[in-house]
Structures are given as structure tokens and as C-alpha cells.
Design an enzyme around this catalytic site. Structure first.
Site, PDB file in Angstrom:
ATOM      1  N   SER A 141      62.508  47.705 -66.768  1.00 54.09           N
ATOM      2  CA  SER A 141      61.663  48.663 -66.050  1.00 54.09           C
ATOM      3  C   SER A 141      60.221  48.454 -66.459  1.00 54.09           C
ATOM      4  CB  SER A 141      62.086  50.095 -66.375  1.00 54.09           C
ATOM      5  OG  SER A 141      61.176  51.046 -65.829  1.00 54.09           O
ATOM      6  N   TYR A 154      64.536  56.317 -72.614  1.00 55.89           N
ATOM      7  CA  TYR A 154      64.568  55.375 -71.489  1.00 55.89           C
ATOM      8  C   TYR A 154      63.665  54.175 -71.761  1.00 55.89           C
ATOM      9  CZ  TYR A 154      64.813  53.855 -66.598  1.00 55.89           C
ATOM     10  OH  TYR A 154      65.030  53.138 -65.446  1.00 55.89           O
TER      11      TYR A 154
END
Length: 248
Positions: A141, A154
């Protein structure tokens, strides 16, 4: 392009994973859909089969070693080989670091990062038996490099995927297994028509991303003709992370 290739996609029951699995199926691949959500996974698989594509659903909790091992053995039993693995499964728990429990931290790390190691290791055991090896792609990401508040677990998991990618690329190289990752930016998996002009205009590309943009990137990274590409983190974000922001 991927005729008769055997492709495993984790987190394939919805969103980006569903689109990736669908595009590989349409390209002629035998697609194994792995997801913890049985209802959604079975429905996606049924829909693909009814359209005449080759698809097989295997219920899988990618954070559990036994589930991952079973995923690979069932794939081999059905298709006799594994050519491509797409590590797409992931969860997001936006909580303040003051409130994030260790159990919640572990849940994100295990689902997002440990799963990439487990799935890649187990798939590679069979890929190395192929004459031309195989290809692994994992979903990192842009949050591995930039953050909003309350995204520690995350961000850590996605940063780990980037590092794990080049480490595995090095270790698996003798077996002709290429390992890469993709760092998506804003990929809208909901109602695209509900987006506003400001959402699109903040991208160099002039639009927010769609799941098919990530599927195309997977195609590039797993195409055997691109055998010089390994160990990279491919950012697919419409240029957003390269845009300088100034407050007036």
C-alpha cells in the site's frame, strides 16, 4: 495470455481481489479463490463457473498455517500445479495507538503480513517444481510510505510486505520464482459514481483508481515475458504520492 495457468488469489470474495480473480479467469486461467467469507466466496465462484470460466473456491483463513497448507494441497489435487499467487487478503483497523489492543495489532499483522509469508512459502514449494518456476504478487500500500492518524498496524503490515517482497525475491530466485508487490493508492471498490470532482482532480491521472487498474498491474508482474522484473514495489496511485501539497 494466462491460458491454463493456475492462479491462487487470496481475499478473492470482494473488492480488488474479486476483480483480480475475475480478470485472470477471463484470460483463460484456472483460478482458485481463497477467502474466509464462505458465502461471498462461493457466490463469486458460482458466478464465474456459470459464465464458463474455470474457478474453484477454497475457504481459507490466511493467517492460519493449517488453512494455508490445505489451500495449496487442494489446489495441487485439483490442478496439479501452481503458477501464480496473488496475496491480496487484508484487513484495516483504524484505531488510535492509545486504544489499539495487542490482540487487534496481532490480528492485522497476522492477516496482512504473516499470511504473505505463509502463502508465499507454501506456494513456492510447488512452483519450484515447474519448468518455468512461478510468480508471486502481494498487495502492499502507499500507506507503507505515508500515513493518516490511527493507521499504525496497517502501515506496519504493508511496510513489512514491501521488505518481505525483495527478501523473498532473493531467496526464491534460484527456483525461477519472481516476487513483486503492488502499492495501490485510492482504489474505489464502492459506488464510483458517488465520487466528487475533487476526489478525481487530486490525482495526476485525473481520476480515482478502479479495481481493474490493480488487476492490470498483476497481469504485468505475472506475465512470463516480464521475467526481468522481480523484487519491486509497483506504485499504482494515479500519481497521488508524487503530488506536493502546500497550504495557502
Amino acid at each position: 495470455m494466462f491460458q491454463n495457468k493456475v492462479v491462487i488469489v487470496t481475499g478473492a470474495a470482494q473488492g480488488i481481489g474479486k476483480e483480480i480473480a475475475t480478470q485472470y479467469a477471463k484470460s483463460g486461467a484456472n483460478v482458485v479463490l481463497a477467502d474466509v467469507n464462505a458465502n461471498l466466496g462461493e457466490n463469486v465462484c458460482k458466478d464465474l463457473v456459470e459464465q464458463g470460466y474455470s474457478a474453484f473456491y477454497i475457504p481459507t483463513d490466511v493467517g492460519r498455517e493449517k488453512d494455508v497448507s490445505l489451500l495449496m494441497t487442494k489446489t495441487i489435487e485439483r490442478y496439479k500445479k501452481i503458477d501464480i499467487l496473488v496475496n491480496n487478503a487484508g484487513i484495516f483497523r483504524p484505531l488510535s495507538p492509545y486504544d489499539l489492543s495487542l490482540e487487534q495489532w496481532d490480528e492485522v499483522i497476522n492477516t496482512n503480513l504473516r499470511s504473505v509469508f505463509l502463502c508465499s512459502r507454501e506456494a513456492a514449494k510447488f512452483m519450484r517444481l515447474n519448468e518455468r518456476g512461478g510468480a508471486i504478487v502481494s498487495m502492499a500500500s502507499t500507506r507503507a510510505k505515508m500515513s493518516e492518524p490511527h493507521t499504525e498496524s496497517y502501515a506496519a503490515s504493508k511496510g513489512g510486505i514491501v521488505a518481505l517482497t525483495h527478501a523473498l525475491a532473493c531467496s526464491f530466485a534460484p527456483d525461477h520464482i519472481r516476487v513483486n508487490c503492488i502499492s495501490p493508492g485510492w482504489i474505489e471498490t464502492g459506488d464510483y459514481n458517488a465520487l466528487k470532482e475533487i476526489d478525481h482532480s487530486q490525482h495526476f491521472s485525473g481520476r480515482v483508481g478502479r479495481p481493474e487498474d490493480i488487476a492490470k498491474a498483476c497481469f504485468y508482474l505475472t506475465d512470463e515475458r516480464n521475467d526481468f522484473v522481480t523484487g519491486i514495489d509497483l506504485t499504482v496511485d494515479g500519481g497521488m504520492t508524487k503530488k506536493m501539497i502546500y497550504e495557502e
